[in-house]
Structures are given as C-alpha cells and as structure tokens.
Design an enzyme around this catalytic site. Structure first.
Site, PDB file in Angstrom:
ATOM      1  N   ARG A  66       0.828  -1.215   0.000  1.00  0.00           N
ATOM      2  CA  ARG A  66       0.000   0.000   0.000  1.00  0.00           C
ATOM      3  C   ARG A  66       0.862   1.264   0.000  1.00  0.00           C
ATOM      4  O   ARG A  66       0.495   2.276  -0.611  1.00  0.00           O
ATOM      5  CB  ARG A  66      -0.939  -0.027   1.219  1.00  0.00           C
ATOM      6  N   HIS A  70       0.462   4.445  -2.527  1.00  0.00           N
ATOM      7  CA  HIS A  70       0.259   5.826  -2.056  1.00  0.00           C
ATOM      8  C   HIS A  70       1.436   6.721  -2.413  1.00  0.00           C
ATOM      9  O   HIS A  70       1.283   7.941  -2.506  1.00  0.00           O
ATOM     10  CB  HIS A  70      -0.003   5.846  -0.543  1.00  0.00           C
ATOM     11  N   ASP A  71       2.612   6.135  -2.624  1.00  0.00           N
ATOM     12  CA  ASP A  71       3.747   6.918  -3.116  1.00  0.00           C
ATOM     13  C   ASP A  71       3.516   7.302  -4.579  1.00  0.00           C
ATOM     14  O   ASP A  71       3.596   8.474  -4.951  1.00  0.00           O
ATOM     15  CB  ASP A  71       5.043   6.104  -2.969  1.00  0.00           C
ATOM     16  N   GLY A  76       4.195  10.977  -8.495  1.00  0.00           N
ATOM     17  CA  GLY A  76       4.953   9.856  -9.035  1.00  0.00           C
ATOM     18  C   GLY A  76       5.674   9.041  -7.970  1.00  0.00           C
ATOM     19  O   GLY A  76       5.662   9.376  -6.779  1.00  0.00           O
ATOM     20  N   ASP A  78       8.341   8.504  -6.160  1.00  0.00           N
ATOM     21  CA  ASP A  78       9.560   9.245  -5.818  1.00  0.00           C
ATOM     22  C   ASP A  78       9.907   9.145  -4.340  1.00  0.00           C
ATOM     23  O   ASP A  78      10.713   9.928  -3.833  1.00  0.00           O
ATOM     24  CB  ASP A  78       9.403  10.727  -6.204  1.00  0.00           C
ATOM     25  N   SER A  80       8.187  10.040  -1.929  1.00  0.00           N
ATOM     26  CA  SER A  80       7.741  11.226  -1.185  1.00  0.00           C
ATOM     27  C   SER A  80       6.948  10.851   0.058  1.00  0.00           C
ATOM     28  O   SER A  80       6.995  11.573   1.063  1.00  0.00           O
ATOM     29  CB  SER A  80       6.926  12.161  -2.087  1.00  0.00           C
ATOM     30  N   ASN A 100      -3.642   8.721   4.765  1.00  0.00           N
ATOM     31  CA  ASN A 100      -2.486   8.054   5.372  1.00  0.00           C
ATOM     32  C   ASN A 100      -2.474   8.097   6.889  1.00  0.00           C
ATOM     33  O   ASN A 100      -1.949   7.181   7.534  1.00  0.00           O
ATOM     34  CB  ASN A 100      -1.179   8.698   4.861  1.00  0.00           C
ATOM     35  N   HIS A 199      -6.419  -5.922  -2.506  1.00  0.00           N
ATOM     36  CA  HIS A 199      -7.247  -6.110  -1.309  1.00  0.00           C
ATOM     37  C   HIS A 199      -7.564  -7.586  -1.073  1.00  0.00           C
ATOM     38  O   HIS A 199      -8.495  -7.911  -0.366  1.00  0.00           O
ATOM     39  CB  HIS A 199      -8.522  -5.259  -1.398  1.00  0.00           C
ATOM     40  N   ASP A 251     -10.012  -9.471   2.814  1.00  0.00           N
ATOM     41  CA  ASP A 251     -10.482 -10.712   2.190  1.00  0.00           C
ATOM     42  C   ASP A 251     -10.869 -11.681   3.299  1.00  0.00           C
ATOM     43  O   ASP A 251     -10.003 -12.294   3.927  1.00  0.00           O
ATOM     44  CB  ASP A 251      -9.363 -11.307   1.318  1.00  0.00           C
TER      45      ASP A 251
HETATM   46  C1  HEM Z   1      -9.204   1.564  -5.892  1.00  0.00           C
HETATM   47  C2  HEM Z   1      -9.059   2.452  -4.952  1.00  0.00           C
HETATM   48  C3  HEM Z   1      -8.600   2.101  -3.568  1.00  0.00           C
HETATM   49  C4  HEM Z   1      -9.180   2.500  -2.415  1.00  0.00           C
HETATM   50  C5  HEM Z   1     -10.400   3.388  -2.275  1.00  0.00           C
HETATM   51  C6  HEM Z   1      -8.437   1.905  -1.346  1.00  0.00           C
HETATM   52  C7  HEM Z   1      -8.712   2.109  -0.013  1.00  0.00           C
HETATM   53  C8  HEM Z   1      -8.138   1.397   1.025  1.00  0.00           C
HETATM   54  C9  HEM Z   1      -8.497   1.524   2.398  1.00  0.00           C
HETATM   55  C10 HEM Z   1      -9.534   2.482   2.960  1.00  0.00           C
HETATM   56  C11 HEM Z   1      -7.757   0.635   3.104  1.00  0.00           C
HETATM   57  C12 HEM Z   1      -7.798   0.395   4.605  1.00  0.00           C
HETATM   58  C13 HEM Z   1      -6.835   1.341   5.297  1.00  0.00           C
HETATM   59  C14 HEM Z   1      -6.967   1.312   6.806  1.00  0.00           C
HETATM   60  O1  HEM Z   1      -7.954   0.804   7.319  1.00  0.00           O
HETATM   61  O2  HEM Z   1      -6.060   1.834   7.484  1.00  0.00           O
HETATM   62  C15 HEM Z   1      -6.912  -0.044   2.171  1.00  0.00           C
HETATM   63  C16 HEM Z   1      -6.018  -1.022   2.497  1.00  0.00           C
HETATM   64  C17 HEM Z   1      -5.146  -1.592   1.596  1.00  0.00           C
HETATM   65  N1  HEM Z   1      -4.975  -1.222   0.289  1.00  0.00           N
HETATM   66 FE1  HEM Z   1      -6.226  -0.099  -0.798  1.00  0.00          FE
HETATM   67  N2  HEM Z   1      -7.426   1.157  -1.847  1.00  0.00           N
HETATM   68  C18 HEM Z   1      -7.473   1.246  -3.204  1.00  0.00           C
HETATM   69  C19 HEM Z   1      -6.576   0.699  -4.094  1.00  0.00           C
HETATM   70  C20 HEM Z   1      -5.454  -0.004  -3.715  1.00  0.00           C
HETATM   71  C21 HEM Z   1      -4.357  -0.326  -4.591  1.00  0.00           C
HETATM   72  C22 HEM Z   1      -4.242   0.109  -6.048  1.00  0.00           C
HETATM   73  C23 HEM Z   1      -3.460  -1.043  -3.858  1.00  0.00           C
HETATM   74  C24 HEM Z   1      -2.136  -1.606  -4.268  1.00  0.00           C
HETATM   75  C25 HEM Z   1      -1.835  -2.011  -5.479  1.00  0.00           C
HETATM   76  C26 HEM Z   1      -4.022  -1.179  -2.537  1.00  0.00           C
HETATM   77  C27 HEM Z   1      -3.455  -1.893  -1.515  1.00  0.00           C
HETATM   78  C28 HEM Z   1      -3.992  -1.990  -0.254  1.00  0.00           C
HETATM   79  C29 HEM Z   1      -3.534  -2.941   0.740  1.00  0.00           C
HETATM   80  C30 HEM Z   1      -2.507  -4.031   0.521  1.00  0.00           C
HETATM   81  C31 HEM Z   1      -4.243  -2.670   1.912  1.00  0.00           C
HETATM   82  C32 HEM Z   1      -4.080  -3.336   3.283  1.00  0.00           C
HETATM   83  C33 HEM Z   1      -3.019  -2.556   4.040  1.00  0.00           C
HETATM   84  C34 HEM Z   1      -2.746  -3.046   5.449  1.00  0.00           C
HETATM   85  O3  HEM Z   1      -3.265  -4.063   5.883  1.00  0.00           O
HETATM   86  O4  HEM Z   1      -1.965  -2.355   6.131  1.00  0.00           O
HETATM   87  N3  HEM Z   1      -5.200  -0.512  -2.480  1.00  0.00           N
HETATM   88  N4  HEM Z   1      -7.159   0.451   0.913  1.00  0.00           N
END
Ligand code: HEM
Ligand SMILES: *[C@@H]1O[C@H](CO)[C@@H](O)[C@H](O)[C@H]1NC(C)=O
Ligand SMILES: *[C@@H]1O[C@H](CO)[C@@H](O)[C@H](O)[C@H]1NC(C)=O
Ligand SMILES: *[C@@H]1O[C@H](CO)[C@@H](O)[C@H](O)[C@H]1NC(C)=O
Ligand SMILES: *[C@@H]1O[C@H](CO)[C@@H](O)[C@H](O)[C@H]1NC(C)=O
Ligand SMILES: *[C@@H]1O[C@H](CO)[C@@H](O)[C@H](O)[C@H]1NC(C)=O
Ligand SMILES: *[C@@H]1O[C@H](CO)[C@@H](O)[C@H](O)[C@H]1NC(C)=O
Ligand SMILES: *[C@@H]1O[C@H](CO)[C@@H](O)[C@H](O)[C@H]1NC(C)=O
Ligand SMILES: *[C@@H]1O[C@H](CO)[C@@H](O)[C@H](O)[C@H]1NC(C)=O
Ligand SMILES: *[C@@H]1O[C@H](CO)[C@@H](O)[C@H](O)[C@H]1NC(C)=O
Ligand SMILES: *[C@@H]1O[C@H](CO)[C@@H](O)[C@H](O)[C@H]1NC(C)=O
Length: 337
Positions: A66, A70-71, A76, A78, A80, A100, A199, A251
């Site tokens: 993640r 977010h980077d 880009g 980088d 940051s 974040n 996810h 999941d």
């Molecule tokens: C499509 C738009 C996306 C939204 C709205 C979104 C939103 C979120 C949110 C709200 C969380 C939970 C954060 C928390 O509870 O602290 C999360 C977790 C996560 N996101 Fe996304 N996300 C998106 C796309 C992505 C993408 C593109 C990736 C990576 C390629 C990604 C990887 C992850 C991962 C691996 C977690 C779990 C992180 C952890 O357990 O610490 N997400 N995301």
C-alpha cells in the site's frame, strides 16, 4: 545561393539538437537490471528483511504494498510518502494526509530494509525503488506472482500533502470517481480492477467501512449490496459507536494469502469497502469493470498476469530518473537536512 548552405546548416543543427534531446529521453526508462552491477543482491536483501518482519506481523506485506501505491499516486513514485515533517515546515509530510494518517504502516520496516541495503551497497539504491521491490517481495511471499521489478527511480526532495489528500482514492467513492483518479495518473479500468485485487490481503479499519453497516447514505439501514451473513460478522467487529480503529480482513476467506478470492468475494457481495463492491455492482460498470471481475474470479492466472502488468504501469508513474532527484541516505529525510 548562399541561403542554401545556411538552410542546410540550420537543418543539421536542428537535427543534432533533436538527437541530443531524444537520446537521453529514449535511455530514460526504468529497467530490471539497473542495480545488476552496483547492488546485485538488492532483491534478496529486501526479501530477507520482509520475511523477518512477517514472523511477528503477518499483515506487513500488505502494508508495504500500500505504501508503494500511495507513493506513486502523489507526484509519481519518488519516495515522497516516506519523508517526515522537517523543522521549518518546507516538508509537510504526506503521512499526515487524510488517506495516510492513522492508517499507513510499515515505515519502520522500510527503515530496516534501507539499513540492510546501505550495509551492502551504500548510497546506491533509492527509497522509491525499495518500495517497488518490497511490493514484489510481499506479493510473492504471500503466494502471489513474482516479476522482474523495473528499477532506476530516484528520490524526490519534496512532499505533497495536499496532493495526497486529493489524488488517493477514498473508500467511499463510486466507480466514476475511482476511474477518474486512476485515469489522472494514466491508469485505465483494467488497472483499476487488477490493482484493487491487492485487497486480497491486509486489513481495513471500522471507521472506513462503518457507513455501510447501519445507516447507509441516510437510508436508515445497511448498504443493500452487503451480504447478510457478512454484514452480521462485520457488525461484530465494528459497532455503531466507538471501535473505529478495530480492523477487519479485506479478504474474509483467505486473509493473508495473495489469490483471486477478492474477486469471488465481490460476486457474493462480500467486498469490504464500498470502493471494492462498486467494481462488481455499480450499474456504471456493467459493461466495463464487471466482466473483468468475473474473468479474474474464474481465472487466477489471468488476474496474476494483469496484476503484474498493472504494477509495472503504476511503478512507471512519473519516476525521477538520470540526474533528477537523489539517492536519499535516510528515507525519512532529504539529504543534507
Ligand atoms: C481503488 C481504490 C482504492 C481504495 C479506495 C483503497 C482504499 C483502502 C483503504 C480504505 C484501506 C484500509 C486502510 C486502513 O484501514 O487503514 C486499504 C487497504 C489496503 N490497500 Fe487499498 N485502496 C485502493 C486501491 C489499492 C491499490 C491500487 C493497492 C495496491 C496495489 C491497494 C493496496 C492496499 C492494501 C494491501 C491494503 C491493506 C493494508 C494493510 O493491511 O496495512 N489498495 N485500501
Ligand atoms: C538500465 O538503465 C540505466 C540507466 O538509464 C542504463 O545505464 C542501463 O544501461 C540500462 N540497462 C539496460 C540493460 O537497458
Ligand atoms: C544476498 O542476500 C542474502 C539475504 O540477505 C544473503 O543471505 C546472501 O548471503 C547474499 N548474497 C551475497 C552474494 O551477498
Ligand atoms: C489518530 O488517532 C489518534 C488516536 O489514536 C487520535 O487522537 C488522532 O486525532 C487521530 N488523528 C487524526 C488526524 O485523525
Ligand atoms: C467524487 O468526486 C467529486 C468530484 O471530484 C467530489 O466532489 C466528490 O466529493 C467525490 N465523492 C466522494 C464520495 O468522495
Ligand atoms: C459518483 O459520485 C459523484 C460525486 O460524489 C456524483 O456526481 C456522480 O453522479 C456519482 N456517479 C454515479 C454513477 O453514481
Ligand atoms: C488498459 O491498458 C492496458 C495496457 O497497459 C491494455 O492492455 C488494456 O487493454 C487496457 N484496458 C482497457 C479497458 O482499455
Ligand atoms: C440515518 O441518517 C439520516 C441522515 O443522516 C438521519 O436523518 C436518520 O435519522 C438516520 N437514521 C437512523 C436510524 O439513525
Ligand atoms: C453470502 O455469503 C455466503 C458466504 O459467506 C455465500 O454462501 C452466499 O452465497 C452469499 N450470498 C449472496 C446473496 O451472495
Ligand atoms: C486464463 O488466463 C490465462 C492468462 O491470460 C490464459 O492464458 C488462459 O487461457 C485462461 N484460461 C481459461 C480457462 O480461460
Ligand atoms: C528548511 O530546513 C531544511 C532542513 O530540514 C533545510 O535543508 C532547508 O534549507 C530549510 N529551508 C528553508 C527555506 O529554510
């Protein structure tokens, strides 16, 4: 007569300038052998640190992936997102942006990776590349695909907190908004669906999905798209009041494994975030995202193949290359500060 040679000279000069300008442009690309001489073992070093971290924190791989996302979405890839606030406020850390704060994690593990890499090859590997390498290792250690990570990014010297607030998608957004935010960084709906498959592991906090459980959009009831059994289990984890920081598995079927179950979950209305379920259920996606979800659900290798391609697309967002940026010696600070 004398205008002919001067025109020729002008053309040659123009051509030479064009070649000079194009030459660095065509070289200016990431490639997978960037550190093959300067830090040949970097990939193993990164993997070893993550393997150690996973022993006490099975979630850490998801958290690191993640960070790369977010980077890359903010000015880009980088590095940051790794910069801390500095004393005079010229760096306003992205860590304090809404997507974040109290949410991104793994910064200490990035520091450990950086130290281990610096021990072997001081001053060579960027923090931005460490995030890309850590993402690959994390996915692969969780049972997902392996791939050759493209490398050669350099680290930026600025952060963009305001950019992090606007560019990173929120879990409450609909498909139109999500598509727009991906499109703004050059990613299409295949990328959106494939990358959302991240996810398949990791956790999300109650405060980020509670709006779906009790009074969705002021309806007085839950989001009608939530599977009733799943809803009941989420209400156990996430009460109507308080407990906003408690976490649920993104999941629910295989929480720490990188597989295609994220997509079958969507088919049974078990997407945790609104932004997840949108990919399968939004009417705007019937002709676009829905068929991609169905394909990935039925064919894990198709998902893995697309995920790798989309990770490379995401990793290619506006990297700093060549003489731009720097190789930070501490991922949290710009050099010399
Ligand atoms: C499509 C738009 C996306 C939204 C709205 C979104 C939103 C979120 C949110 C709200 C969380 C939970 C954060 C928390 O509870 O602290 C999360 C977790 C996560 N996101 Fe996304 N996300 C998106 C796309 C992505 C993408 C593109 C990736 C990576 C390629 C990604 C990887 C992850 C991962 C691996 C977690 C779990 C992180 C952890 O357990 O610490 N997400 N995301
Ligand atoms: C990879 O990129 C670097 C920097 O642009 C370049 O020096 C190197 O020759 C490239 N390697 C290959 C195999 O293309
Ligand atoms: C490469 O890194 C791994 C993990 O840190 C280490 O076990 C191995 O000895 C290293 N190999 C070389 C050739 O340095
Ligand atoms: C982060 O969480 C702490 C409680 O752990 C809270 O005091 C603080 O206000 C939160 N920050 C933001 C910006 O929500
Ligand atoms: C969707 O995008 C629009 C336009 O950028 C914005 O005004 C709106 O707040 C976004 N919706 C959500 C739920 O964030
Ligand atoms: C998505 O959200 C935006 C802003 O929140 C809204 O303008 C738009 O109508 C919504 N799209 C759909 C298809 O619901
Ligand atoms: C998205 O872009 C990829 C190339 O990166 C392409 O293969 C794919 O077909 C595109 N998807 C859509 C829906 O345009
Ligand atoms: C649900 O939210 C709406 C709008 O915010 C509010 O008017 C209503 O009283 C709430 N219903 C319940 C049962 O809390
Ligand atoms: C709800 O989820 C269960 C698994 O927990 C599944 O068997 C069932 O088919 C789902 N229901 C719907 C309507 O998708
Ligand atoms: C699954 O996807 C792979 C990779 O795209 C493809 O080669 C294969 O034919 C697909 N399998 C089926 C059963 O559709
Ligand atoms: C702000 O502080 C940093 C050290 O953290 C220093 O490098 C930089 O020059 C300072 N900038 C200004 C405008 O004072």
């Amino acid at each position: 007569m004398h205008s002919f040679p001067s025109l020729t000279l002008a053309l040659i000069t123009t051509a030479a300038i064009l070649v000079l300008q194009l030459a660095p442009l065509s070289e200016a690309q990431l490639n997978s052998s960037f550190y093959s001489n300067s830090c040949p073992n970097v990939s193993n070093i990164v993997t070893t640190v993550i393997q150690q971290a996973l022993q006490s924190d099975p979630r850490i791989g998801a958290s690191l992936l993640r960070l790369h996302f977010h980077d890359c979405f903010v000015q880009g890839c980088d590095g940051s997102i790794l910069l801390d606030n500095n004393v005079n406020g010229t760096i306003q850390s992205e860590k304090d942006a809404a997507p974040n704060t109290n949410s991104t994690r793994g910064f200490d593990v990035v520091d450990n990776i950086k130290s281990a890499v610096e021990n072997s090859c001081p001053g060579v590997v960027s923090c931005a590349d460490i995030l890309a390498l850590a993402s690959q290792s994390s996915v692969s250690l969780a049972g997902g695909p392996s791939w050759n990570v493209l490398l050669g990014r350099r680290d930026g010297t600025s952060a963009n907190q305001a950019g992090a607030n606007t560019a990173i998608p929120a879990p409450f957004e609909n498909l139109t908004n999500l598509t727009a935010k991906f499109s703004a960084v050059g990613l299409n709906i295949t990328d959106l669906v494939a990358l959302s498959g991240a996810h398949t592991f990791g956790r999300a906090q109650c405060r980020l999905f509670r709006n779906r459980l009790y009074n969705f959009s002021g309806s007085g009831g839950p989001d009608p798209l939530l599977n009733a059994t799943y809803l009941a289990s989420l209400r156990q984890i996430c009460p109507q009041n308080g407990g906003g920081f408690s976490v649920a598995d993104l999941d629910p079927t295989t929480p720490d494994t990188f597989d295609a179950n994220y997509f079958s979950n969507l088919q049974s209305n078990q997407g945790l975030l609104q932004s997840d379920q949108e990919l399968f259920s939004a009417s705007a996606g019937a002709q676009t995202t829905l068929p991609i979800v169905n394909m990935f659900s039925g064919n894990q290798s198709a998902f893995f193949q697309s995920f790798v391609a989309s990770m490379i697309n995401m990793g290619n967002i506006s990297p700093l290359i060549g003489v731009n940026g720097e190789i930070r010696s501490n991922c949290r600070r710009v050099n010399g500060s």
